[in-house]
Design a protein around this motif. Sequence first.
Motif, PDB file in Angstrom:
ATOM      1  N   VAL A   1      11.508 -12.378   7.846  1.00 38.84           N
ATOM      2  CA  VAL A   1      10.751 -11.531   8.673  1.00 38.84           C
ATOM      3  C   VAL A   1      10.213 -10.522   7.631  1.00 38.84           C
ATOM      4  CG1 VAL A   1      10.872  -9.846  10.413  1.00 38.84           C
ATOM      5  CG2 VAL A   1      11.787 -11.708  10.971  1.00 38.84           C
ATOM      6  N   LEU A   2      11.184  -9.952   6.562  1.00 38.22           N
ATOM      7  CA  LEU A   2      10.767  -9.054   5.764  1.00 38.22           C
ATOM      8  C   LEU A   2       9.721  -9.499   5.059  1.00 38.22           C
ATOM      9  CD1 LEU A   2      11.330  -6.307   4.551  1.00 38.22           C
ATOM     10  CD2 LEU A   2      13.113  -7.429   2.816  1.00 38.22           C
ATOM     11  N   ARG A   3       9.650 -10.560   4.516  1.00 39.73           N
ATOM     12  CA  ARG A   3       8.795 -11.082   3.556  1.00 39.73           C
ATOM     13  C   ARG A   3       7.326 -11.334   4.351  1.00 39.73           C
ATOM     14  NH1 ARG A   3      13.127 -14.050   1.030  1.00 39.73           N
ATOM     15  NH2 ARG A   3      12.867 -15.689   2.618  1.00 39.73           N
ATOM     16  N   ALA A   4       7.325 -11.712   5.543  1.00 35.80           N
ATOM     17  CA  ALA A   4       6.024 -11.970   6.243  1.00 35.80           C
ATOM     18  C   ALA A   4       5.630 -10.433   6.535  1.00 35.80           C
ATOM     19  CB  ALA A   4       6.460 -12.449   7.704  1.00 35.80           C
ATOM     20  N   ASN A   5       6.395  -9.725   7.016  1.00 30.09           N
ATOM     21  CA  ASN A   5       5.929  -8.196   7.028  1.00 30.09           C
ATOM     22  C   ASN A   5       5.146  -7.435   6.093  1.00 30.09           C
ATOM     23  OD1 ASN A   5       6.457  -8.255   9.895  1.00 30.09           O
ATOM     24  ND2 ASN A   5       8.455  -7.179   9.622  1.00 30.09           N
ATOM     25  N   MET A   6       5.853  -7.768   4.801  1.00 28.12           N
ATOM     26  CA  MET A   6       5.345  -7.361   3.704  1.00 28.12           C
ATOM     27  C   MET A   6       3.934  -7.923   2.984  1.00 28.12           C
ATOM     28  SD  MET A   6       8.666  -6.461   0.885  1.00 28.12           S
ATOM     29  CE  MET A   6       9.218  -8.184   0.751  1.00 28.12           C
ATOM     30  N   ALA A   7       3.855  -9.159   3.613  1.00 31.93           N
ATOM     31  CA  ALA A   7       2.747  -9.664   3.061  1.00 31.93           C
ATOM     32  C   ALA A   7       1.611  -9.287   3.987  1.00 31.93           C
ATOM     33  CB  ALA A   7       2.772 -11.468   3.529  1.00 31.93           C
TER      34      ALA A   7
ATOM     35  N   GLU B   1       0.869  -1.176   0.073  1.00 31.69           N
ATOM     36  CA  GLU B   1      -0.115   0.012   0.144  1.00 31.69           C
ATOM     37  C   GLU B   1       0.787   1.167   0.125  1.00 31.69           C
ATOM     38  OE1 GLU B   1      -4.134  -0.224   1.967  1.00 31.69           O
ATOM     39  OE2 GLU B   1      -2.601  -0.719   3.493  1.00 31.69           O
ATOM     40  N   TYR B   2       0.500   2.517  -0.501  1.00 34.20           N
ATOM     41  CA  TYR B   2       0.988   3.434  -0.535  1.00 34.20           C
ATOM     42  C   TYR B   2       0.277   4.724  -0.257  1.00 34.20           C
ATOM     43  CZ  TYR B   2       4.290   0.777  -3.591  1.00 34.20           C
ATOM     44  OH  TYR B   2       5.209  -0.196  -3.805  1.00 34.20           O
ATOM     45  N   THR B   3       0.839   5.682   0.325  1.00 32.15           N
ATOM     46  CA  THR B   3       0.089   6.924   0.719  1.00 32.15           C
ATOM     47  C   THR B   3       0.843   8.385   0.555  1.00 32.15           C
ATOM     48  OG1 THR B   3      -1.386   7.922   2.289  1.00 32.15           O
ATOM     49  CG2 THR B   3       1.048   6.949   3.002  1.00 32.15           C
ATOM     50  N   THR B   4       0.277   9.446   0.794  1.00 30.44           N
ATOM     51  CA  THR B   4       1.015  10.616   0.344  1.00 30.44           C
ATOM     52  C   THR B   4       1.515  10.982   1.822  1.00 30.44           C
ATOM     53  OG1 THR B   4      -0.362  11.352  -1.421  1.00 30.44           O
ATOM     54  CG2 THR B   4       0.980  13.091  -0.354  1.00 30.44           C
ATOM     55  N   PHE B   5       2.782  11.434   2.000  1.00 29.90           N
ATOM     56  CA  PHE B   5       3.393  11.541   3.120  1.00 29.90           C
ATOM     57  C   PHE B   5       3.128  13.088   3.580  1.00 29.90           C
ATOM     58  CE2 PHE B   5       7.555  12.266   5.507  1.00 29.90           C
ATOM     59  CZ  PHE B   5       7.197  11.334   6.520  1.00 29.90           C
TER      60      PHE B   5
ATOM     61  N   ARG C   1      -0.793  -4.889  11.630  1.00 31.25           N
ATOM     62  CA  ARG C   1      -2.058  -4.289  11.255  1.00 31.25           C
ATOM     63  C   ARG C   1      -2.883  -3.117  11.780  1.00 31.25           C
ATOM     64  NH1 ARG C   1      -3.391  -7.475   6.936  1.00 31.25           N
ATOM     65  NH2 ARG C   1      -2.865  -9.528   6.654  1.00 31.25           N
ATOM     66  N   PHE C   2      -2.456  -3.173  13.227  1.00 33.81           N
ATOM     67  CA  PHE C   2      -3.035  -1.829  14.000  1.00 33.81           C
ATOM     68  C   PHE C   2      -2.370  -0.670  13.528  1.00 33.81           C
ATOM     69  CE2 PHE C   2      -2.683   0.306  18.134  1.00 33.81           C
ATOM     70  CZ  PHE C   2      -4.021   0.463  18.329  1.00 33.81           C
TER      71      PHE C   2
ATOM     72  N   CYS D   1       1.228  -6.037   4.743  1.00 35.18           N
ATOM     73  CA  CYS D   1       0.664  -4.855   4.111  1.00 35.18           C
ATOM     74  C   CYS D   1      -0.129  -4.923   2.979  1.00 35.18           C
ATOM     75  CB  CYS D   1       2.077  -3.970   3.690  1.00 35.18           C
ATOM     76  SG  CYS D   1       1.630  -2.174   3.454  1.00 35.18           S
ATOM     77  N   ASP D   2      -1.379  -5.265   3.343  1.00 37.82           N
ATOM     78  CA  ASP D   2      -2.430  -5.545   2.101  1.00 37.82           C
ATOM     79  C   ASP D   2      -3.632  -4.869   2.258  1.00 37.82           C
ATOM     80  OD1 ASP D   2      -3.589  -6.861   4.213  1.00 37.82           O
ATOM     81  OD2 ASP D   2      -3.355  -8.885   3.622  1.00 37.82           O
TER      82      ASP D   2
END
Length: 302
Positions: free
Chosen positions: A268-274, A2-6, A248-249, A276-277
């Motif tokens: 750990v990186l891959r688990a965290n990226m998963a 996911e992306y957002t404007t900073f 997720r919180f 961010c859905d």
Amino acid sequence: MEYTTFGRTGLSVSKLGLGGAPLGGVFGPADERGVEKMIHEAIDGGINFIDTAPSYGRGESERRIGQALSEGRRRQVVLASKAVGPGESFDYATTIRSVEESLERLRTDWIDLLQIHDAEQVPYETIVNETLPALEKLRADGKIRFIGISTRILPLLMRYVRLDRFDSIQFYTRYMLIDHTAKDELLPLAAEKGIGVINGSVLGLGLLADTPASFLRPNIVEEAAQRMEQLQFLRKTAPYGLVEPAMRFSLSQQAIHVTLTGAATSEVLRANMAICDGRGLAPEELSRVYALFQGKSLFPAE
């Protein structure tokens, strides 16, 4: 991803950012080749925000990130670092030197976001009269693009936000499952001012991963354990059953633009990226978490 404007910067950032402390070996040995591979994997997986600091591994984190980005990757990321470190003066000249040294280690001509590190270390007047003017000069010279400030002290952050001279803030352990005090005043104020918000240590310095940092005081660990007992309804797996709901919180909180992951391994990186859905806690779960610890800070306010 996911992306957002900073905030008002206009930068498009991934909601999941890569934290630089583990990359510099702060929490244990980190293989240099493994770090470079993980940075590339993060970028390939959609992460475009990397946060580091000169003090992470005494410059090692910045050096490794610079190496990883040196072969055509620099423009693919929003690169954030910090100025000055523990025990150093926050005066004008030291701030300038700190940033110049970071630019060298990072192998770049510019840093997208330069943050004042742990602002609670020095008097407010020093930051306003010395540190901040130095960063504003560096911005005018094109060496940095935006200016931020970091501290765990919420009232102090709010004081700096009200100056209207900062583009972003970063805090840690203030918006997580067992202490979400940042949401009461700080997050609404930041949103009102158009400030970019970075949330660090959403696992509470390891508490929510059942691996508390060794430096945490026993009373904090005990209180955290009691609070975590009240969150059993969120546990899906063991032994690290609160990691996913904790991520997720934060990731689903619209007022937080970047949630940092301090991944020490690619797994750990891959688990965290998963995670961010786009899915947060169920509404009834979120309401229950908020009700449990409303206004109850886990860590001391000062």
